[in-house]
Design a protein around this motif. Structure first.
Motif, PDB file in Angstrom:
ATOM      1  N   THR A 284      52.629 -12.240 -32.195  1.00  0.00           N
ATOM      2  CA  THR A 284      53.673 -11.291 -32.582  1.00  0.00           C
ATOM      3  C   THR A 284      53.090 -10.094 -33.313  1.00  0.00           C
ATOM      4  O   THR A 284      53.451  -8.941 -33.056  1.00  0.00           O
ATOM      5  CB  THR A 284      54.716 -11.986 -33.471  1.00  0.00           C
ATOM      6  OG1 THR A 284      55.330 -13.050 -32.738  1.00  0.00           O
ATOM      7  CG2 THR A 284      55.788 -11.002 -33.915  1.00  0.00           C
ATOM      8  N   ARG A 285      52.181 -10.359 -34.229  1.00  0.00           N
ATOM      9  CA  ARG A 285      51.654  -9.276 -35.068  1.00  0.00           C
ATOM     10  C   ARG A 285      50.511  -8.503 -34.427  1.00  0.00           C
ATOM     11  O   ARG A 285      50.395  -7.284 -34.628  1.00  0.00           O
ATOM     12  CB  ARG A 285      51.199  -9.846 -36.412  1.00  0.00           C
ATOM     13  CG  ARG A 285      52.336 -10.344 -37.291  1.00  0.00           C
ATOM     14  CD  ARG A 285      51.871 -10.522 -38.720  1.00  0.00           C
ATOM     15  NE  ARG A 285      50.932 -11.638 -38.856  1.00  0.00           N
ATOM     16  CZ  ARG A 285      49.991 -11.707 -39.784  1.00  0.00           C
ATOM     17  NH1 ARG A 285      49.801 -10.701 -40.632  1.00  0.00           N
ATOM     18  NH2 ARG A 285      49.215 -12.769 -39.863  1.00  0.00           N
ATOM     19  N   PHE A 286      49.658  -9.207 -33.657  1.00  0.00           N
ATOM     20  CA  PHE A 286      48.411  -8.571 -33.227  1.00  0.00           C
ATOM     21  C   PHE A 286      48.113  -8.701 -31.731  1.00  0.00           C
ATOM     22  O   PHE A 286      47.109  -8.174 -31.266  1.00  0.00           O
ATOM     23  CB  PHE A 286      47.233  -9.171 -34.001  1.00  0.00           C
ATOM     24  CG  PHE A 286      47.405  -9.135 -35.489  1.00  0.00           C
ATOM     25  CD1 PHE A 286      47.495  -7.923 -36.164  1.00  0.00           C
ATOM     26  CD2 PHE A 286      47.485 -10.306 -36.230  1.00  0.00           C
ATOM     27  CE1 PHE A 286      47.656  -7.887 -37.541  1.00  0.00           C
ATOM     28  CE2 PHE A 286      47.646 -10.281 -37.603  1.00  0.00           C
ATOM     29  CZ  PHE A 286      47.734  -9.063 -38.267  1.00  0.00           C
ATOM     30  N   GLY A 287      48.946  -9.382 -30.980  1.00  0.00           N
ATOM     31  CA  GLY A 287      48.608  -9.685 -29.594  1.00  0.00           C
ATOM     32  C   GLY A 287      49.099  -8.706 -28.563  1.00  0.00           C
ATOM     33  O   GLY A 287      48.930  -8.939 -27.366  1.00  0.00           O
ATOM     34  N   GLY A 288      49.704  -7.603 -28.994  1.00  0.00           N
ATOM     35  CA  GLY A 288      50.316  -6.693 -28.038  1.00  0.00           C
ATOM     36  C   GLY A 288      49.356  -6.029 -27.074  1.00  0.00           C
ATOM     37  O   GLY A 288      49.766  -5.573 -26.006  1.00  0.00           O
ATOM     38  N   GLY A 289      48.082  -5.959 -27.418  1.00  0.00           N
ATOM     39  CA  GLY A 289      47.124  -5.270 -26.566  1.00  0.00           C
ATOM     40  C   GLY A 289      46.481  -6.123 -25.502  1.00  0.00           C
ATOM     41  O   GLY A 289      45.600  -5.649 -24.765  1.00  0.00           O
ATOM     42  N   GLY A 290      46.886  -7.387 -25.365  1.00  0.00           N
ATOM     43  CA  GLY A 290      46.279  -8.261 -24.368  1.00  0.00           C
ATOM     44  C   GLY A 290      46.974  -9.599 -24.337  1.00  0.00           C
ATOM     45  O   GLY A 290      48.044  -9.780 -24.930  1.00  0.00           O
ATOM     46  N   GLU A 291      46.351 -10.544 -23.674  1.00  0.00           N
ATOM     47  CA  GLU A 291      46.974 -11.851 -23.455  1.00  0.00           C
ATOM     48  C   GLU A 291      46.575 -12.901 -24.485  1.00  0.00           C
ATOM     49  O   GLU A 291      47.099 -14.016 -24.450  1.00  0.00           O
ATOM     50  CB  GLU A 291      46.591 -12.370 -22.054  1.00  0.00           C
ATOM     51  CG  GLU A 291      47.153 -11.544 -20.921  1.00  0.00           C
ATOM     52  CD  GLU A 291      48.671 -11.526 -20.917  1.00  0.00           C
ATOM     53  OE1 GLU A 291      49.283 -12.593 -21.132  1.00  0.00           O
ATOM     54  OE2 GLU A 291      49.247 -10.449 -20.736  1.00  0.00           O
ATOM     55  N   PHE A 292      45.705 -12.540 -25.410  1.00  0.00           N
ATOM     56  CA  PHE A 292      45.153 -13.551 -26.302  1.00  0.00           C
ATOM     57  C   PHE A 292      45.713 -13.398 -27.718  1.00  0.00           C
ATOM     58  O   PHE A 292      46.616 -12.603 -27.954  1.00  0.00           O
ATOM     59  CB  PHE A 292      43.631 -13.513 -26.226  1.00  0.00           C
ATOM     60  CG  PHE A 292      43.153 -13.765 -24.825  1.00  0.00           C
ATOM     61  CD1 PHE A 292      43.146 -15.056 -24.315  1.00  0.00           C
ATOM     62  CD2 PHE A 292      42.787 -12.719 -23.985  1.00  0.00           C
ATOM     63  CE1 PHE A 292      42.760 -15.306 -23.011  1.00  0.00           C
ATOM     64  CE2 PHE A 292      42.395 -12.961 -22.679  1.00  0.00           C
ATOM     65  CZ  PHE A 292      42.385 -14.252 -22.192  1.00  0.00           C
ATOM     66  N   LEU A 293      45.239 -14.190 -28.652  1.00  0.00           N
ATOM     67  CA  LEU A 293      45.906 -14.266 -29.949  1.00  0.00           C
ATOM     68  C   LEU A 293      45.949 -12.930 -30.666  1.00  0.00           C
ATOM     69  O   LEU A 293      46.951 -12.601 -31.313  1.00  0.00           O
ATOM     70  CB  LEU A 293      45.218 -15.324 -30.817  1.00  0.00           C
ATOM     71  CG  LEU A 293      45.399 -16.772 -30.343  1.00  0.00           C
ATOM     72  CD1 LEU A 293      44.653 -17.733 -31.269  1.00  0.00           C
ATOM     73  CD2 LEU A 293      46.877 -17.154 -30.260  1.00  0.00           C
ATOM     74  N   CYS A 294      44.877 -12.172 -30.574  1.00  0.00           N
ATOM     75  CA  CYS A 294      44.848 -10.860 -31.220  1.00  0.00           C
ATOM     76  C   CYS A 294      44.594  -9.746 -30.217  1.00  0.00           C
ATOM     77  O   CYS A 294      43.979  -8.729 -30.545  1.00  0.00           O
ATOM     78  CB  CYS A 294      43.792 -10.849 -32.330  1.00  0.00           C
ATOM     79  SG  CYS A 294      44.186 -11.974 -33.696  1.00  0.00           S
ATOM     80  N   GLY A 295      45.056  -9.944 -29.000  1.00  0.00           N
ATOM     81  CA  GLY A 295      44.896  -8.942 -27.960  1.00  0.00           C
ATOM     82  C   GLY A 295      43.811  -9.323 -26.981  1.00  0.00           C
ATOM     83  O   GLY A 295      44.070  -9.988 -25.975  1.00  0.00           O
ATOM     84  N   ASP A 296      42.581  -8.907 -27.245  1.00  0.00           N
ATOM     85  CA  ASP A 296      41.443  -9.243 -26.395  1.00  0.00           C
ATOM     86  C   ASP A 296      40.892 -10.623 -26.749  1.00  0.00           C
ATOM     87  O   ASP A 296      41.006 -11.082 -27.891  1.00  0.00           O
ATOM     88  CB  ASP A 296      40.326  -8.202 -26.551  1.00  0.00           C
ATOM     89  CG  ASP A 296      40.742  -6.831 -26.046  1.00  0.00           C
ATOM     90  OD1 ASP A 296      41.591  -6.761 -25.131  1.00  0.00           O
ATOM     91  OD2 ASP A 296      40.230  -5.821 -26.593  1.00  0.00           O
ATOM     92  N   PHE A 297      40.256 -11.265 -25.778  1.00  0.00           N
ATOM     93  CA  PHE A 297      39.607 -12.544 -26.026  1.00  0.00           C
ATOM     94  C   PHE A 297      38.528 -12.388 -27.093  1.00  0.00           C
ATOM     95  O   PHE A 297      37.762 -11.421 -27.084  1.00  0.00           O
ATOM     96  CB  PHE A 297      38.977 -13.083 -24.735  1.00  0.00           C
ATOM     97  CG  PHE A 297      38.212 -14.360 -24.931  1.00  0.00           C
ATOM     98  CD1 PHE A 297      38.862 -15.580 -24.947  1.00  0.00           C
ATOM     99  CD2 PHE A 297      36.836 -14.332 -25.127  1.00  0.00           C
ATOM    100  CE1 PHE A 297      38.155 -16.756 -25.153  1.00  0.00           C
ATOM    101  CE2 PHE A 297      36.123 -15.503 -25.321  1.00  0.00           C
ATOM    102  CZ  PHE A 297      36.791 -16.718 -25.338  1.00  0.00           C
ATOM    103  N   GLY A 298      38.465 -13.363 -28.002  1.00  0.00           N
ATOM    104  CA  GLY A 298      37.459 -13.303 -29.052  1.00  0.00           C
ATOM    105  C   GLY A 298      37.178 -14.671 -29.632  1.00  0.00           C
ATOM    106  O   GLY A 298      37.583 -15.706 -29.092  1.00  0.00           O
TER     107      GLY A 298
END
Length: 216
Positions: free
Chosen positions: A145-159
């Motif tokens: 909700t807070r950080f995943g808008g830029g991709g499919e993973f928890l904070c956007g990009d895979f990391g």
């Protein structure tokens, strides 16, 4: 080239984390697989690890013997820091979530041991395991909700944070844990990774079996 020493792909949740991070990040490494709880493992692990556990990373004469530390070292030396989110708030949250996964969720780990090819026997965890499951799903929902808008993973990009939770995705799948929509989509994104598909295919082909784990 660094050497990553791992256990069975079917069972070793700790090994999956750095292996997935390395492979999905495009890092070259030599893989040494030591089947868990076998004479080969006990004969050879002392050549690599001071703790007699996997995973362990060898870089020439240097040894890194912890899964999260291995990811951190790789991120620092070869990836320019991109294994963590660029945004400072997202990076702090991803580090907190990774540390919580690294040190917590003992009931989930104990009652739902990783077994990629587990028969479809359903979920039989107790209230403590369910509490861990609920916390994981709440954590995933918050990060998405807070950080995943830029991709499919928890904070956007895979990391790194996604590599840390990949074994939980296996557990939820293998034990048919009921998942809310956000968790299901995240699990699907992890399972769609080429590196994850490679790991699961190798796990399915392994000849070894651990009776104690298979009994769950």
């Amino acid at each position: 080239m660094p050497t990553l020493v791992i256990g069975n792909k079917n069972y070793s949740s700790w090994s999956l984390r750095p292996w997935l991070f390395f492979r999905q990040s495009g890092l070259a490494f030599e893989e040494v697989r030591l089947p868990l709880d076998t004479p080969e493992f006990y004969q050879r692990i002392g050549d690599y690890s001071p703790t007699a556990r996997v995973p362990v990373l060898r870089i020439e004469d240097e040894t890194i013997w912890d899964s999260l530390a291995i990811c951190e070292v790789a991120n620092e030396r070869w990836l320019g820091g991109r294994g963590w989110p660029a945004d400072a708030r997202a990076r702090a949250a991803a580090r907190c979530a990774s540390a919580e996964m690294h040190s917590g969720f003992s009931a989930l780990r104990t009652q739902l041991p990783m077994n990629c090819r587990r028969p479809d026997n359903g979920y039989r965890g107790d209230a403590a395991a369910q509490k861990d499951i609920d916390r994981v799903q709440a954590l995933w929902r918050d990060l998405r909700t807070r950080f995943g808008g830029g991709g499919e993973f928890l904070c956007g990009d895979f990391g790194i944070v996604d590599a840390m939770f990949a074994p939980v995705c296996v557990r939820f799948t293998a034990y048919r844990v009921p998942m809310e929509a956000v968790a299901q989509r995240y699990r699907d994104a992890i399972y769609a990774l080429p590196a994850m598909r490679e790991w699961l295919a190798a796990a399915a082909a392994e000849p070894e079996a651990l009776a104690a784990t298979d009994a769950f």
